[in-house]
Design a protein around this motif. Structure first.
Motif, PDB file in Angstrom:
ATOM      1  N   GLU A 144       0.834  -1.199   0.000  1.00 39.16           N
ATOM      2  CA  GLU A 144       0.000   0.000   0.000  1.00 39.16           C
ATOM      3  C   GLU A 144       0.869   1.250   0.000  1.00 39.16           C
ATOM      4  OE1 GLU A 144      -3.645   1.909   2.679  1.00 39.16           O
ATOM      5  OE2 GLU A 144      -2.061   0.744   3.638  1.00 39.16           O
ATOM      6  N   GLY A 145       0.382   2.294  -0.661  1.00 38.56           N
ATOM      7  CA  GLY A 145       1.065   3.574  -0.623  1.00 38.56           C
ATOM      8  C   GLY A 145       1.265   4.163  -2.004  1.00 38.56           C
ATOM      9  N   PHE A 146       2.254   5.026  -2.107  1.00 37.13           N
ATOM     10  CA  PHE A 146       2.593   5.650  -3.379  1.00 37.13           C
ATOM     11  C   PHE A 146       3.224   4.606  -4.295  1.00 37.13           C
ATOM     12  CE2 PHE A 146       4.979   8.338  -6.301  1.00 37.13           C
ATOM     13  CZ  PHE A 146       4.115   9.417  -6.497  1.00 37.13           C
ATOM     14  N   THR A 147       2.865   4.633  -5.572  1.00 35.43           N
ATOM     15  CA  THR A 147       3.328   3.616  -6.515  1.00 35.43           C
ATOM     16  C   THR A 147       4.849   3.447  -6.480  1.00 35.43           C
ATOM     17  OG1 THR A 147       3.295   2.948  -8.851  1.00 35.43           O
ATOM     18  CG2 THR A 147       3.420   5.315  -8.388  1.00 35.43           C
ATOM     19  N   LYS A 148       5.299   2.190  -6.545  1.00 39.53           N
ATOM     20  CA  LYS A 148       6.721   1.867  -6.534  1.00 39.53           C
ATOM     21  C   LYS A 148       7.056   0.946  -7.722  1.00 39.53           C
ATOM     22  CE  LYS A 148       7.964   3.992  -2.623  1.00 39.53           C
ATOM     23  NZ  LYS A 148       6.724   4.717  -2.318  1.00 39.53           N
ATOM     24  N   ASP A 149       8.257   0.363  -7.675  1.00 42.31           N
ATOM     25  CA  ASP A 149       8.753  -0.444  -8.803  1.00 42.31           C
ATOM     26  C   ASP A 149       8.582  -1.944  -8.602  1.00 42.31           C
ATOM     27  OD1 ASP A 149       9.626   1.882 -10.052  1.00 42.31           O
ATOM     28  OD2 ASP A 149      11.664   1.723  -9.259  1.00 42.31           O
ATOM     29  N   ASP A 150       7.978  -2.387  -7.517  1.00 40.66           N
ATOM     30  CA  ASP A 150       7.951  -3.808  -7.191  1.00 40.66           C
ATOM     31  C   ASP A 150       7.269  -4.661  -8.260  1.00 40.66           C
ATOM     32  OD1 ASP A 150       8.422  -4.121  -3.797  1.00 40.66           O
ATOM     33  OD2 ASP A 150       8.181  -2.153  -4.706  1.00 40.66           O
ATOM     34  N   THR A 151       6.160  -4.176  -8.797  1.00 40.92           N
ATOM     35  CA  THR A 151       5.428  -4.986  -9.773  1.00 40.92           C
ATOM     36  C   THR A 151       6.257  -5.231 -11.023  1.00 40.92           C
ATOM     37  OG1 THR A 151       4.352  -2.951 -10.567  1.00 40.92           O
ATOM     38  CG2 THR A 151       3.132  -4.299  -8.985  1.00 40.92           C
ATOM     39  N   GLN A 152       6.938  -4.199 -11.496  1.00 43.92           N
ATOM     40  CA  GLN A 152       7.772  -4.379 -12.685  1.00 43.92           C
ATOM     41  C   GLN A 152       8.980  -5.251 -12.396  1.00 43.92           C
ATOM     42  OE1 GLN A 152       7.581   0.075 -13.444  1.00 43.92           O
ATOM     43  NE2 GLN A 152       7.938  -0.705 -15.511  1.00 43.92           N
ATOM     44  N   TRP A 153       9.540  -5.157 -11.202  1.00 42.90           N
ATOM     45  CA  TRP A 153      10.682  -5.995 -10.857  1.00 42.90           C
ATOM     46  C   TRP A 153      10.271  -7.471 -10.845  1.00 42.90           C
ATOM     47  CZ3 TRP A 153      15.456  -6.506 -11.359  1.00 42.90           C
ATOM     48  CH2 TRP A 153      16.211  -7.391 -10.568  1.00 42.90           C
ATOM     49  N   HIS A 154       9.078  -7.772 -10.352  1.00 45.88           N
ATOM     50  CA  HIS A 154       8.604  -9.160 -10.378  1.00 45.88           C
ATOM     51  C   HIS A 154       8.388  -9.633 -11.814  1.00 45.88           C
ATOM     52  CE1 HIS A 154       7.808  -8.744  -6.004  1.00 45.88           C
ATOM     53  NE2 HIS A 154       7.995 -10.041  -6.028  1.00 45.88           N
ATOM     54  N   TRP A 155       8.007  -8.706 -12.695  1.00 44.24           N
ATOM     55  CA  TRP A 155       7.895  -9.062 -14.123  1.00 44.24           C
ATOM     56  C   TRP A 155       9.244  -9.547 -14.632  1.00 44.24           C
ATOM     57  CZ3 TRP A 155       9.847  -8.036 -18.949  1.00 44.24           C
ATOM     58  CH2 TRP A 155       9.036  -8.293 -20.059  1.00 44.24           C
ATOM     59  N   TRP A 156      10.303  -8.840 -14.335  1.00 45.60           N
ATOM     60  CA  TRP A 156      11.643  -9.217 -14.805  1.00 45.60           C
ATOM     61  C   TRP A 156      12.140 -10.488 -14.119  1.00 45.60           C
ATOM     62  CZ3 TRP A 156      13.782  -7.944 -19.099  1.00 45.60           C
ATOM     63  CH2 TRP A 156      13.511  -6.715 -19.694  1.00 45.60           C
ATOM     64  N   LEU A 157      11.789 -10.677 -12.861  1.00 45.51           N
ATOM     65  CA  LEU A 157      12.210 -11.904 -12.185  1.00 45.51           C
ATOM     66  C   LEU A 157      11.610 -13.135 -12.856  1.00 45.51           C
ATOM     67  CD1 LEU A 157      12.028 -10.941  -8.389  1.00 45.51           C
ATOM     68  CD2 LEU A 157      14.082 -11.196  -9.817  1.00 45.51           C
ATOM     69  N   TYR A 158      10.348 -13.041 -13.277  1.00 46.53           N
ATOM     70  CA  TYR A 158       9.732 -14.190 -13.952  1.00 46.53           C
ATOM     71  C   TYR A 158      10.310 -14.360 -15.356  1.00 46.53           C
ATOM     72  CZ  TYR A 158       6.232 -17.672 -15.170  1.00 46.53           C
ATOM     73  OH  TYR A 158       5.604 -18.825 -15.545  1.00 46.53           O
ATOM     74  N   TRP A 159      10.581 -13.257 -16.045  1.00 49.58           N
ATOM     75  CA  TRP A 159      11.267 -13.336 -17.345  1.00 49.58           C
ATOM     76  C   TRP A 159      12.578 -14.092 -17.175  1.00 49.58           C
ATOM     77  CZ3 TRP A 159      16.084 -11.662 -18.974  1.00 49.58           C
ATOM     78  CH2 TRP A 159      16.300 -11.611 -20.360  1.00 49.58           C
TER      79      TRP A 159
END
Length: 467
Positions: free
Chosen positions: A445-460
């Motif tokens: 929760e909170g101000f948007t961060k980079d976690d979602t995109q980082w998980h995208w790259w981890l799965y890639w």
């Protein structure tokens, strides 16, 4: 469970060495390297579930459309038994494409080269001059059909994969399905397309758009800052000041959901919208009162009673407080179920899906579907179509912004120095899920961060290094 290996490029570089887990960086070489691109066609688009379209695009028996799974053309058909099939658009005789038009209706798919014919489900029918048996007798006819993909319908959306023995579609979505159901499984009759998808080519690597679709919220403040000028947003300095620059910052707060499979959702707080529409505090309103005040994007007040029959109480709680509005499905899908502010203070919903189809290391095809609920009144459908095209269509104001950045990133990744620079995902959540949040997944929760995109790259990275 994927078995990890260490894939090595021809120059000796390991794929895993292009990802820096400790500092959350990705070497830009991944955005331009032809060898990496070819590996992606096998290891990502050859293994994951890929969106091909919606069943309302082929409503009748024997309808078909031609789409793509990575670099492979496929035929998507509906047979007389109302079943959907996905087959490789390659004749098993000499490799000619069988379907040469984007869509149509036919009982028989016939190759123009040597006349081999196939049923809508891909089964082999025969070849010309039957008495001469020009398809030979070395293989049984059951092995001469078009190669078949595994397919599934989800909320009317058609997904397919070549990974016949791989994870189910539900397993692929994982915890994210709980949130996607709020969007795609919410009404009795479901949604349908408002015309064929819009398509255009962009001179950019598909991952420049793919990683952005993993809920990159922060770029809205800068790349799309004009949204504050045309939308009904509060001023930065407030009503009592001379600073009349619109402030999009409040829209950056909410809940973001990451997935080990690279899926991502931005759940944006509706409190300000509900407060503006009703003059009341959202906490003082029931779920039903909030639904009546602000129906979900693409729905009317008369349709909201359907929600209780399709969603759980916990899903309704999220839908009326911080619903998923933008995000993506790995590897190349962006969804938008957003509220478009109107001059009179009301809102019009928009329902759209994008896919970014790889067309080589330096090119992607942008495909945009616009949807409406089947029960939506005609007046609403017309507004949704017009305003979604203006914002998110091929000439839409938002997409003109986004599609301008991707080619520059791809070009930067080609330089002798640029290819060694890194994409950085170092804005990290430290909050966790809000108290009482009922949904599953990796929630912050909170101000948007980079976690979602980082998980995208981890799965890639996981897929690229899997056996």
């Amino acid at each position: 469970m994927l078995t990890k290996t260490s894939q090595v490029l021809s120059d000796g570089t390991k794929i895993s060495d292009l990802i820096y887990p400790e500092t959350r960086e990705v070497q830009m070489r991944v955005l331009s390297d032809p060898e990496i691109y070819q590996m992606e066609m096998e290891k990502i688009f050859g293994k994951t579930w890929v969106l091909l379209g919606h069943e309302s695009e082929i409503p009748n028996a024997n309808d078909f459309m031609v789409r793509d799974i990575g670099g492979d053309s496929v035929i998507v058909t509906r047979d007389k038994q109302n079943e959907i099939h996905v087959t490789l658009n390659v004749c098993p005789h000499r490799g000619m494409r069988v379907a040469l038009t984007d869509c149509g209706n036919t009982q028989i798919h016939k190759c123009i080269y040597h006349g081999w014919a196939f049923r809508p489900n891909g089964d082999f029918i025969g070849s010309p001059v039957k008495r001469e048996c020009m398809h030979g007798t070395m293989l049984p006819e059951s092995e001469l059909g078009l190669k078949k993909a595994r397919s599934v319908l989800y909320g009317g959306l058609i997904f397919a994969t070549w990974n016949i023995e791989g994870p189910s579609f539900d397993d692929f979505l994982g915890d994210a399905k709980w949130y996607y159901d709020i969007l795609f499984q919410r009404t009795d009759k479901g949604m349908e397309v408002l015309g064929p998808p819009q398509r255009f080519m962009v001179n950019a690597n598909w991952k420049t758009a793919g990683e952005q679709s993993a809920a990159d919220g922060f770029h809205t403040l800068t790349l799309h800052r004009w949204l504050g000028e045309v939308g009904n947003y509060a001023k930065k300095g407030g009503a009592e000041t001379d600073d009349d620059e619109p402030d999009l910052t409040p829209e950056m707060y909410g809940v973001e959901v990451s997935s080990p499979h690279g899926h991502a959702l931005r759940c944006i707080d509706l409190a300000r919208k509900i407060r503006r529409l009703t003059g009341l505090e959202p906490d003082d309103l029931s779920v039903q009162e909030k639904l009546n005040a602000l129906p979900p994007a693409g729905m009317t007040k008369e349709m909201v009673d359907q929600l209780a029959g399709n969603l759980s109480e916990d899903q309704l709680k999220v839908l009326t407080s911080m619903p998923p509005q933008v995000g993506g499905m790995f590897p190349n899908i962006l969804f938008g179920f957003v509220y478009i502010p109107q001059p009179d203070g009301s809102v019009v919903g928009s329902m759209t899906l994008h896919t970014y189809i790889p067309r080589g290391p330096n090119q992607l095809e942008f495909c945009n579907w616009i949807f409406a609920e089947k029960d939506a009144p005609e007046e609403l459908r017309e507004k949704m179509l017009k305003q979604t095209i203006q914002l998110f269509g091929t000439s839409g104001m938002v997409e003109q912004d986004d599609s301008d950045t991707w080619p520059h990133m791809t070009l930067s990744a080609k330089g002798a120095m640029g290819r060694h620079m890194t994409l950085k995902y170092q804005a990290v959540y430290e909050t966790g899920k809000p108290e009482g949040w009922p949904g599953p997944g990796i929630v912050n929760e909170g101000f948007t961060k980079d976690d979602t995109q980082w998980h995208w790259w981890l799965y890639w990275n996981e897929l690229m290094n899997a056996e």
